[in-house]
Design a protein around this motif. Structure first.
Motif, PDB file in Angstrom:
ATOM      1  N   SER A 198       0.807  -1.217   0.000  1.00 13.52           N
ATOM      2  CA  SER A 198       0.000   0.000   0.000  1.00 13.52           C
ATOM      3  C   SER A 198       0.840   1.268   0.000  1.00 13.52           C
ATOM      4  O   SER A 198       0.329   2.353   0.297  1.00 13.52           O
ATOM      5  N   ALA A 199       2.127   1.144  -0.313  1.00  9.22           N
ATOM      6  CA  ALA A 199       3.018   2.302  -0.367  1.00  9.22           C
ATOM      7  C   ALA A 199       2.956   2.945  -1.746  1.00  9.22           C
ATOM      8  O   ALA A 199       2.520   2.336  -2.723  1.00  9.22           O
ATOM      9  N   GLU A 200       3.413   4.183  -1.823  1.00 12.67           N
ATOM     10  CA  GLU A 200       3.494   4.913  -3.090  1.00 12.67           C
ATOM     11  C   GLU A 200       4.943   5.309  -3.329  1.00 12.67           C
ATOM     12  O   GLU A 200       5.501   6.099  -2.579  1.00 12.67           O
ATOM     13  N   ASN A 201       5.560   4.716  -4.341  1.00 10.30           N
ATOM     14  CA  ASN A 201       6.978   4.954  -4.627  1.00 10.30           C
ATOM     15  C   ASN A 201       7.845   4.721  -3.395  1.00 10.30           C
ATOM     16  O   ASN A 201       8.786   5.466  -3.126  1.00 10.30           O
ATOM     17  N   GLY A 202       7.510   3.669  -2.666  1.00  9.35           N
ATOM     18  CA  GLY A 202       8.257   3.315  -1.468  1.00  9.35           C
ATOM     19  C   GLY A 202       7.846   4.059  -0.215  1.00  9.35           C
ATOM     20  O   GLY A 202       8.330   3.751   0.882  1.00  9.35           O
ATOM     21  N   ALA A 235       8.267   9.958   5.034  1.00  9.95           N
ATOM     22  CA  ALA A 235       6.914   9.407   5.111  1.00  9.95           C
ATOM     23  C   ALA A 235       6.787   8.406   6.258  1.00  9.95           C
ATOM     24  O   ALA A 235       5.810   8.430   7.019  1.00  9.95           O
ATOM     25  N   LEU A 236       7.766   7.519   6.394  1.00 11.37           N
ATOM     26  CA  LEU A 236       7.721   6.555   7.486  1.00 11.37           C
ATOM     27  C   LEU A 236       7.917   7.254   8.828  1.00 11.37           C
ATOM     28  O   LEU A 236       7.347   6.840   9.842  1.00 11.37           O
ATOM     29  N   ASP A 250      -1.317   6.951   4.347  1.00 15.57           N
ATOM     30  CA  ASP A 250      -2.252   6.981   5.467  1.00 15.57           C
ATOM     31  C   ASP A 250      -2.667   5.574   5.884  1.00 15.57           C
ATOM     32  O   ASP A 250      -3.012   5.347   7.045  1.00 15.57           O
ATOM     33  N   TRP A 251      -2.645   4.624   4.929  1.00 15.83           N
ATOM     34  CA  TRP A 251      -2.968   3.242   5.302  1.00 15.83           C
ATOM     35  C   TRP A 251      -2.016   2.739   6.380  1.00 15.83           C
ATOM     36  O   TRP A 251      -2.433   2.089   7.347  1.00 15.83           O
ATOM     37  N   HIS A 252      -0.726   3.036   6.223  1.00 15.91           N
ATOM     38  CA  HIS A 252       0.250   2.569   7.212  1.00 15.91           C
ATOM     39  C   HIS A 252       0.022   3.241   8.565  1.00 15.91           C
ATOM     40  O   HIS A 252       0.199   2.605   9.611  1.00 15.91           O
ATOM     41  N   LEU A 253      -0.377   4.497   8.539  1.00 18.33           N
ATOM     42  CA  LEU A 253      -0.672   5.183   9.798  1.00 18.33           C
ATOM     43  C   LEU A 253      -1.823   4.502  10.521  1.00 18.33           C
ATOM     44  O   LEU A 253      -1.761   4.267  11.735  1.00 18.33           O
ATOM     45  N   ILE A 254      -2.869   4.153   9.774  1.00 13.52           N
ATOM     46  CA  ILE A 254      -4.022   3.484  10.377  1.00 13.52           C
ATOM     47  C   ILE A 254      -3.653   2.065  10.812  1.00 13.52           C
ATOM     48  O   ILE A 254      -3.895   1.661  11.958  1.00 13.52           O
ATOM     49  N   HIS A 255      -3.071   1.322   9.891  1.00  9.71           N
ATOM     50  CA  HIS A 255      -2.751  -0.088  10.129  1.00  9.71           C
ATOM     51  C   HIS A 255      -1.773  -0.254  11.300  1.00  9.71           C
ATOM     52  O   HIS A 255      -2.043  -0.986  12.267  1.00  9.71           O
ATOM     53  N   LEU A 256      -0.633   0.416  11.225  1.00 10.31           N
ATOM     54  CA  LEU A 256       0.369   0.278  12.276  1.00 10.31           C
ATOM     55  C   LEU A 256      -0.066   0.973  13.555  1.00 10.31           C
ATOM     56  O   LEU A 256       0.265   0.522  14.659  1.00 10.31           O
ATOM     57  N   GLY A 257      -0.815   2.059  13.401  1.00  3.59           N
ATOM     58  CA  GLY A 257      -1.282   2.788  14.580  1.00  3.59           C
ATOM     59  C   GLY A 257      -2.151   1.940  15.477  1.00  3.59           C
ATOM     60  O   GLY A 257      -1.955   1.894  16.697  1.00  3.59           O
ATOM     61  N   HIS A 258      -3.100   1.229  14.886  1.00  2.00           N
ATOM     62  CA  HIS A 258      -3.974   0.451  15.772  1.00  2.00           C
ATOM     63  C   HIS A 258      -3.287  -0.806  16.291  1.00  2.00           C
ATOM     64  O   HIS A 258      -3.547  -1.243  17.413  1.00  2.00           O
ATOM     65  N   LEU A 259      -2.327  -1.358  15.520  1.00  2.02           N
ATOM     66  CA  LEU A 259      -1.567  -2.488  16.046  1.00  2.02           C
ATOM     67  C   LEU A 259      -0.631  -2.058  17.177  1.00  2.02           C
ATOM     68  O   LEU A 259      -0.327  -2.844  18.075  1.00  2.02           O
ATOM     69  N   ALA A 260      -0.180  -0.805  17.134  1.00  2.00           N
ATOM     70  CA  ALA A 260       0.670  -0.284  18.207  1.00  2.00           C
ATOM     71  C   ALA A 260      -0.087  -0.180  19.527  1.00  2.00           C
ATOM     72  O   ALA A 260       0.526  -0.147  20.599  1.00  2.00           O
ATOM     73  N   LEU A 261      -1.412  -0.140  19.466  1.00  2.00           N
ATOM     74  CA  LEU A 261      -2.248  -0.070  20.669  1.00  2.00           C
ATOM     75  C   LEU A 261      -2.746  -1.446  21.090  1.00  2.00           C
ATOM     76  O   LEU A 261      -3.635  -1.559  21.932  1.00  2.00           O
ATOM     77  N   SER A 262      -2.181  -2.505  20.516  1.00  5.37           N
ATOM     78  CA  SER A 262      -2.675  -3.857  20.750  1.00  5.37           C
ATOM     79  C   SER A 262      -2.293  -4.419  22.109  1.00  5.37           C
ATOM     80  O   SER A 262      -2.890  -5.386  22.569  1.00  5.37           O
ATOM     81  N   GLY A 263      -1.261  -3.854  22.729  1.00  6.76           N
ATOM     82  CA  GLY A 263      -0.757  -4.415  23.980  1.00  6.76           C
ATOM     83  C   GLY A 263       0.404  -5.362  23.795  1.00  6.76           C
ATOM     84  O   GLY A 263       0.944  -5.892  24.772  1.00  6.76           O
ATOM     85  N   ALA A 264       0.823  -5.619  22.551  1.00  4.05           N
ATOM     86  CA  ALA A 264       1.992  -6.473  22.297  1.00  4.05           C
ATOM     87  C   ALA A 264       3.262  -5.782  22.788  1.00  4.05           C
ATOM     88  O   ALA A 264       3.308  -4.560  22.956  1.00  4.05           O
ATOM     89  N   GLY A 265       4.310  -6.570  22.989  1.00  4.79           N
ATOM     90  CA  GLY A 265       5.573  -6.000  23.452  1.00  4.79           C
ATOM     91  C   GLY A 265       6.402  -5.387  22.349  1.00  4.79           C
ATOM     92  O   GLY A 265       7.205  -4.493  22.582  1.00  4.79           O
ATOM     93  N   LEU A 266       6.215  -5.877  21.115  1.00  7.19           N
ATOM     94  CA  LEU A 266       7.026  -5.430  19.984  1.00  7.19           C
ATOM     95  C   LEU A 266       6.188  -5.438  18.721  1.00  7.19           C
ATOM     96  O   LEU A 266       5.457  -6.399  18.451  1.00  7.19           O
ATOM     97  N   LEU A 267       6.308  -4.375  17.940  1.00  8.69           N
ATOM     98  CA  LEU A 267       5.677  -4.271  16.628  1.00  8.69           C
ATOM     99  C   LEU A 267       6.783  -4.111  15.591  1.00  8.69           C
ATOM    100  O   LEU A 267       7.578  -3.171  15.665  1.00  8.69           O
TER     101      LEU A 267
END
Length: 370
Positions: free
Chosen positions: A28-32, A81-82, A36-53
């Protein structure tokens, strides 16, 4: 006490628990560049309670992307961007962040899975891939260019440059992708590597380039950043890479201060035959842990909290990683903590969701919030 929810150190960093969100390509990246997909996707996984993302496979050069839509970390635009995604996560979550640096080698220039995953020829907007040897991944694909000395030097430097960008962005951990049939795995496997120089033939020679890349990154990354590798413990093809060879490789990584190994399998050949079953790759992590002492992450059809806890209690691995299971249930660590009588980080905005019977389930994860 639950081992799954006990802390663990990976070299210079400590994780609050032993649940890892595994890297998952999103195409879902554009030219690498992250979107916003990564912000949503990684953002909610960062709130998952896991120790490492761990962020998905991130290409170290443009021709190293699996698809035209892969995330990259090979120029200033991709870094910026990242960086926006990392900054947002840092503001709201205390989770440790890693990034998986990768080069697709001969599996590059492909369609996204939902488009069929086939190789994209140059005349249709693709690009010529590179590999240890001029051997195509599949019978209908174009053979890659065999890397010469200049190509090897270029790619090693690309890994180093991407690692330095990751350090600037504040990642806690760097994982080199040496699995799933991508470039570093291609060098390790005799199925993809049929060179006759110092980088092919014997296992010692086939290990040479992946070890050189690891050494180069280890030399430039600050002491406070953990560095490890994802490995495929077997190709699941007769005459391919096998667990005994991979143990030897991990022992060599250990000598070079490898902080962890993330253990999966397969990916280098369409002839692979994988006997899928719950936890089918865990024995490989167990063998590597036993033979080398390097902290291991087990992954592969680990879906239940009790299953994950048992893997750790039996000493088969030091951590467990989830990918598809975490996509299906982004609050998997919450539910696992409830089952195992543990506590987990959760943002105060979500505290009202805590069931009454689990009054001590949530800890304050309001890290850096304003």
């Amino acid at each position: 006490m639950s081992l799954l929810f006990s802390p663990i150190s990976l070299g210079p960093i400590t994780l609050d628990n032993r649940i890892v969100v595994a890297p998952m390509c999103e195409y879902s990246a554009e030219n690498g560049c992250a979107t916003d997909w990564h912000l949503i996707h990684l953002g909610h996984l960062a709130l998952s309670g896991a120790g490492l993302l761990i962020v998905e496979a991130t290409a170290v050069e443009a021709v190293g992307r699996i698809t035209p839509y892969d995330l990259g970390l090979y120029d200033d635009a991709a870094e910026a961007a990242l960086g926006k995604v990392v900054q947002a996560i840092r503001r709201y979550a205390p989770i440790r962040l890693g990034v998986q640096l990768s080069h697709a080698g001969r599996k590059a220039s492909s369609q996204a899975p939902w488009e069929g995953g086939q190789q994209i020829p140059e005349e249709r907007g693709g690009w010529r891939s590179v590999a240890p040897s001029a051997l195509a991944h599949g019978p209908t694909e174009e053979a890659p260019l065999a890397l010469d000395a200049a190509g090897l030097a270029r790619i090693k430097q690309a890994f180093v440059d991407a690692a330095l960008r990751a350090v600037r962005l504040g990642f806690d951990l760097i994982e080199l992708h040496g699995a799933h049939g991508y470039l570093l795995h291609q060098f390790l496997s005799p199925l993809a590597n049929q060179r006759s120089d110092a980088y092919g033939g014997t296992l010692e020679n086939r290990m040479r380039f992946p070890l050189q890349v690891f050494e180069a990154i280890r030399q430039v990354v600050p002491a406070g950043v953990a560095v490890g590798m994802r490995v495929s413990a077997t190709d699941w093809v007769e005459g391919g890479l096998d667990p005994t060879q991979v143990v030897t490789f991990v022992q060599a990584l250990k000598e070079r201060r490898c902080d962890f190994v993330h253990v999966s399998s397969a990916g280098v050949s369409p002839l692979q035959r994988i006997p899928l079953s719950p936890g089918y790759q865990v024995p490989f992590a167990e063998a590597i842990k036993r033979e080398t002492g390097v902290p291991t992450i087990a992954v592969g059809l680990i879906t239940e909290a009790e299953q994950a806890e048992e893997i750790l209690q039996k000493g088969q691995a030091d951590m467990v990683a989830l990918a598809r299971g975490m996509l299906f249930d982004p609050r998997w660590p919450w539910h696992a903590a409830a089952k195992l009588g543990a506590s987990v980080d959760a943002p105060r905005q979500y505290w009202r969701s805590q069931p009454r019977e689990f009054k001590t389930l949530f800890r304050d994860a309001s890290f850096g919030q304003r």
